[in-house]
Design a protein around this motif. Structure first.
Motif, PDB file in Angstrom:
ATOM      1  N   LYS A   1       4.355   5.525  -5.510  1.00 16.93           N
ATOM      2  CA  LYS A   1       4.304   5.530  -6.975  1.00 16.93           C
ATOM      3  C   LYS A   1       3.300   6.568  -7.479  1.00 16.93           C
ATOM      4  CE  LYS A   1       5.403   0.618  -7.587  1.00 16.93           C
ATOM      5  NZ  LYS A   1       4.849  -0.690  -8.008  1.00 16.93           N
ATOM      6  N   PHE A   2       2.129   6.588  -6.870  1.00 15.36           N
ATOM      7  CA  PHE A   2       1.107   7.528  -7.310  1.00 15.36           C
ATOM      8  C   PHE A   2       1.546   8.969  -7.067  1.00 15.36           C
ATOM      9  CE2 PHE A   2      -2.776   9.994  -7.124  1.00 15.36           C
ATOM     10  CZ  PHE A   2      -3.401   9.586  -8.297  1.00 15.36           C
TER      11      PHE A   2
ATOM     12  N   THR B   1       0.488   7.452 -10.996  1.00 13.87           N
ATOM     13  CA  THR B   1      -0.087   6.122 -11.223  1.00 13.87           C
ATOM     14  C   THR B   1       0.678   5.109 -10.390  1.00 13.87           C
ATOM     15  OG1 THR B   1      -0.568   4.411 -12.872  1.00 13.87           O
ATOM     16  CG2 THR B   1       1.405   5.739 -13.242  1.00 13.87           C
ATOM     17  N   ALA B   2       0.006   4.043 -10.020  1.00 14.18           N
ATOM     18  CA  ALA B   2       0.675   2.974  -9.280  1.00 14.18           C
ATOM     19  C   ALA B   2       1.263   1.944 -10.241  1.00 14.18           C
ATOM     20  CB  ALA B   2      -0.292   2.305  -8.306  1.00 14.18           C
TER      21      ALA B   2
ATOM     22  N   ASP C   1       3.983   1.476  -1.046  1.00 18.03           N
ATOM     23  CA  ASP C   1       4.655   1.560  -2.336  1.00 18.03           C
ATOM     24  C   ASP C   1       3.722   2.133  -3.393  1.00 18.03           C
ATOM     25  OD1 ASP C   1       6.916   0.532  -1.179  1.00 18.03           O
ATOM     26  OD2 ASP C   1       6.794  -1.424  -2.163  1.00 18.03           O
ATOM     27  N   ASP C   2       2.476   1.684  -3.411  1.00 18.27           N
ATOM     28  CA  ASP C   2       1.511   2.215  -4.374  1.00 18.27           C
ATOM     29  C   ASP C   2       1.285   3.706  -4.150  1.00 18.27           C
ATOM     30  OD1 ASP C   2       1.239  -0.228  -5.607  1.00 18.27           O
ATOM     31  OD2 ASP C   2      -0.703  -0.701  -4.687  1.00 18.27           O
ATOM     32  N   ASN C   3       1.240   4.129  -2.884  1.00 16.90           N
ATOM     33  CA  ASN C   3       1.074   5.555  -2.579  1.00 16.90           C
ATOM     34  C   ASN C   3       2.271   6.363  -3.068  1.00 16.90           C
ATOM     35  OD1 ASN C   3      -1.410   5.129  -1.385  1.00 16.90           O
ATOM     36  ND2 ASN C   3      -0.593   5.034   0.686  1.00 16.90           N
TER      37      ASN C   3
ATOM     38  N   ASP D   1       0.838  -1.198   0.000  1.00 12.36           N
ATOM     39  CA  ASP D   1       0.000   0.000   0.000  1.00 12.36           C
ATOM     40  C   ASP D   1       0.872   1.248   0.000  1.00 12.36           C
ATOM     41  OD1 ASP D   1      -2.269  -1.567   0.067  1.00 12.36           O
ATOM     42  OD2 ASP D   1      -2.593  -1.326   2.227  1.00 12.36           O
TER      43      ASP D   1
END
Length: 116
Positions: free
Chosen positions: A81-82, A87-88, A77-79, A75
Motif C-alpha cells: 500500500k505504501f 500511505t498504508a 500488505d502495508d508495504n 506487514d
C-alpha cells in the motif's frame, strides 16, 4: 561448487531454463556464475542476486540461505500500500484488486514466454 550455485541451478531446472539463458534474461555475468560453479567464488554481487531473485520470483534470502523468510501478511500488505499510494491507509478491497491484476499480468507474461 557453492550452495548458491546449486540453488540457482535448481531454480533453472524448475523453470526449464538453461544457466546461460537465465544469465541473459537476468542480465547477470555468465562468468560470475561459472566462478560459483568452479568454486572460484562463493557469492555474487548483491545486484546479481537481486536480479536472479526477481527473475525467479524468490527472495534474496532464499538465494543466499535456502530459507524463505515468511513475511507477515499484514506487514507485506502495508508495504505494498505504501509503495503504491504513499500511505498504508488504503481500503483492503482496493489492494486485493491490485493483487489480482498483478496475478493476471504475471500469468500473461508466463504465457507469452512459453509461446516463444
Amino acid at each position: 561448487m557453492s550452495e548458491l550455485y546449486i540453488r540457482i541451478e535448481n531454480l533453472c531446472k524448475e523453470h526449464k531454463i538453461s544457466i546461460t539463458a537465465m544469465c541473459k534474461e537476468a542480465m547477470v555475468s555468465r562468468g560470475s556464475i561459472t566462478d560459483l560453479k568452479q568454486g572460484r567464488s562463493k557469492t555474487l554481487s548483491s545486484e546479481a542476486i537481486s536480479k536472479i531473485a526477481k527473475l525467479f520470483d524468490v527472495s534474496t534470502d532464499y538465494l543466499m540461505t535456502g530459507n524463505e523468510a515468511e513475511p507477515q501478511s499484514s506487514d507485506m500488505d502495508d508495504n505494498i500500500k505504501f509503495a503504491l499510494w504513499g500511505t498504508a491507509d488504503v481500503d483492503d478491497d482496493v489492494l486485493e484488486d491490485v493483487k489480482h491484476y498483478a496475478q493476471i499480468a504475471r500469468q500473461m507474461r508466463e504465457d507469452k514466454k512459453n509461446k516463444e
